[in-house]
Design a protein around this motif. Structure first.
Motif, short mmCIF file in Angstrom:
data_model
loop_
_atom_site.label_atom_id
_atom_site.label_comp_id
_atom_site.label_asym_id
_atom_site.label_seq_id
_atom_site.Cartn_x
_atom_site.Cartn_y
_atom_site.Cartn_z
N GLY A 34 0.47 -0.89 -0.41
CA GLY A 34 -0.07 -0.07 -0.33
C GLY A 34 1.10 1.25 -0.36
O GLY A 34 -0.05 2.14 -0.46
N ALA A 35 2.22 1.19 -0.06
CA ALA A 35 3.61 1.98 0.17
C ALA A 35 2.90 2.91 1.06
O ALA A 35 3.05 4.05 1.22
CB ALA A 35 2.88 2.84 -1.42
N HIS A 36 2.99 2.39 2.41
CA HIS A 36 3.05 3.12 4.03
C HIS A 36 4.09 3.05 4.28
O HIS A 36 4.29 2.81 5.72
CB HIS A 36 1.96 2.70 4.56
N ALA A 37 5.11 2.63 4.03
CA ALA A 37 5.97 2.60 3.68
C ALA A 37 7.38 3.56 3.47
O ALA A 37 7.15 3.35 1.92
CB ALA A 37 6.73 1.29 5.09
N PHE A 38 8.29 3.60 3.69
CA PHE A 38 9.56 4.64 2.98
C PHE A 38 11.09 4.60 3.65
O PHE A 38 11.10 4.84 4.69
CB PHE A 38 9.25 6.45 2.90
N ILE A 39 11.69 4.19 2.38
CA ILE A 39 13.54 4.76 3.05
C ILE A 39 13.42 5.60 2.46
O ILE A 39 14.08 5.67 1.08
CB ILE A 39 14.17 3.36 2.81
N ASN A 40 14.23 6.79 3.09
CA ASN A 40 14.39 7.65 2.11
C ASN A 40 16.30 7.91 2.62
O ASN A 40 16.32 7.25 3.85
CB ASN A 40 13.79 8.91 2.59
N PHE A 41 16.75 8.96 1.60
CA PHE A 41 18.46 9.71 1.56
C PHE A 41 18.47 11.21 1.13
O PHE A 41 17.51 11.33 0.30
CB PHE A 41 19.36 8.30 2.42
N HIS A 188 10.40 5.43 7.38
CA HIS A 188 9.18 5.46 8.12
C HIS A 188 8.19 3.74 7.53
O HIS A 188 8.29 3.70 6.06
CB HIS A 188 8.93 6.50 7.08
N ILE A 189 8.18 3.84 8.49
CA ILE A 189 7.09 2.06 8.97
C ILE A 189 5.94 2.25 9.05
O ILE A 189 5.89 2.08 10.42
CB ILE A 189 8.66 1.32 9.50
N GLU A 190 5.46 1.44 8.38
CA GLU A 190 3.99 1.14 8.99
C GLU A 190 3.87 -0.47 8.83
O GLU A 190 3.71 -1.25 7.43
CB GLU A 190 2.97 1.69 7.89
N GLY A 191 3.27 -0.99 9.65
CA GLY A 191 3.09 -2.19 9.38
C GLY A 191 1.69 -2.98 10.02
O GLY A 191 0.80 -2.14 10.80
N ILE A 192 0.79 -3.92 9.19
CA ILE A 192 -0.10 -4.30 9.00
C ILE A 192 0.47 -5.55 9.67
O ILE A 192 0.53 -7.12 10.06
CB ILE A 192 -0.86 -5.07 7.83
#
Length: 194
Positions: A34-41, A188-192
C-alpha cells in the motif's frame, strides 16, 4: 561517533524486523504493497545543497507489543537497484561499481539485535546493517508514530527512525568531496498485524 541518529526514518526500519532467533509480541508485515513505508536518504552536494532520494523496493517485518516493547524486533531487506534520486543518469552511476555495485551486492539488510524504549514513544534500535558486502553494528533513534485499528478491519502500528552512515565504513570511497562523506537515512514504517 555512535552513528549519529540524524534523520533516517530507519527508525521505522528499526522496529520493522524480526530477529530470526526469537520474536515477541504481535507480528507485523511492513505495508509496502500500500506504499505506507519509505526508506529515504539525503547527502550533501558539494556542501551547497542536499541531494534527496529513496529506495523504491524493500520488504520487512517486525514484532511489537506495547507491554513488552523492549522485546520487539525488526528485519528489513532492500533491493539496492531500486535506488531513485529522480535522475536516471545519476541513478545509473549510483548502481555501478563506484557506489552500490548492485550487480555484485543486490541486497542491503538490517536485522535488530536489541531495542530499548525509554518510554512508550521513543527508543533506540541496535542491529546489524549490511551494505556493499560490509556488515556493521549500528544504532539509531526511533519514535512510535501510533497504533490502532484501520478502517478495513485490520490493526496497524507505525514507527520512524533516523541515522547517519559514513560511506567509507561500507567500502564506498568514491570522492564526493569533504562535505559528502556521510549519508543521512530516514525510515518510515507502517506495519499490518498478521
Amino acid at each position: 561517533m555512535k552513528n549519529t541518529l540524524v534523520g533516517l526514518s530507519l527508525a521505522a526500519v528499526t522496529l520493522l524486523g524480526l530477529n530470526s532467533q526469537q520474536a515477541y509480541g504481535a507480528q507485523y508485515k511492513v505495508d509496502t504493497e500500500g506504499a505506507h513505508a519509505f526508506i529515504n536518504f539525503k547527502i550533501k552536494h558539494l556542501g551547497y545543497s542536499w541531494l534527496h532520494g529513496r529506495f523504491n523496493t524493500f520488504d520487512g517485518q517486525f514484532s511489537y507489543d506495547v507491554s513488552k516493547a523492549n522485546e520487539a524486533a525488526i528485519s528489513i531487506e532492500i533491493d539496492t537497484a531500486s535506488i531513485d534520486s529522480n535522475h536516471a543518469e545519476r541513478d545509473k552511476h549510483l548502481r555501478g561499481k563506484d557506489f552500490l555495485n548492485v550487480s555484485k551486492y543486490p541486497k542491503a539488510t538490517f536485522k535488530s539485535t536489541s531495542i530499548t524504549f525509554d518510554n512508550e514513544q521513543k527508543g533506540v534500535v541496535t542491529g546489524l546493517f549490511t551494505l556493499h558486502g560490509v556488515s556493521k553494528s549500528i544504532d539509531f533513534e526511533i519514535e512510535k508514530v501510533g497504533e490502532g485499528q484501520d478502517p478495513w478491519g485490520g490493526y496497524r502500528a507505525g514507527f520512524m527512525g533516523q541515522t547517519r552512515l559514513k560511506l567509507a565504513d561500507y567500502g564506498i570511497d568514491y570522492d564526493l568531496g569533504s562535505a559528502s562523506t556521510h549519508v543521512d537515512i530516514e525510515l518510515h514504517i507502517e506495519g499490518i498485524k498478521q
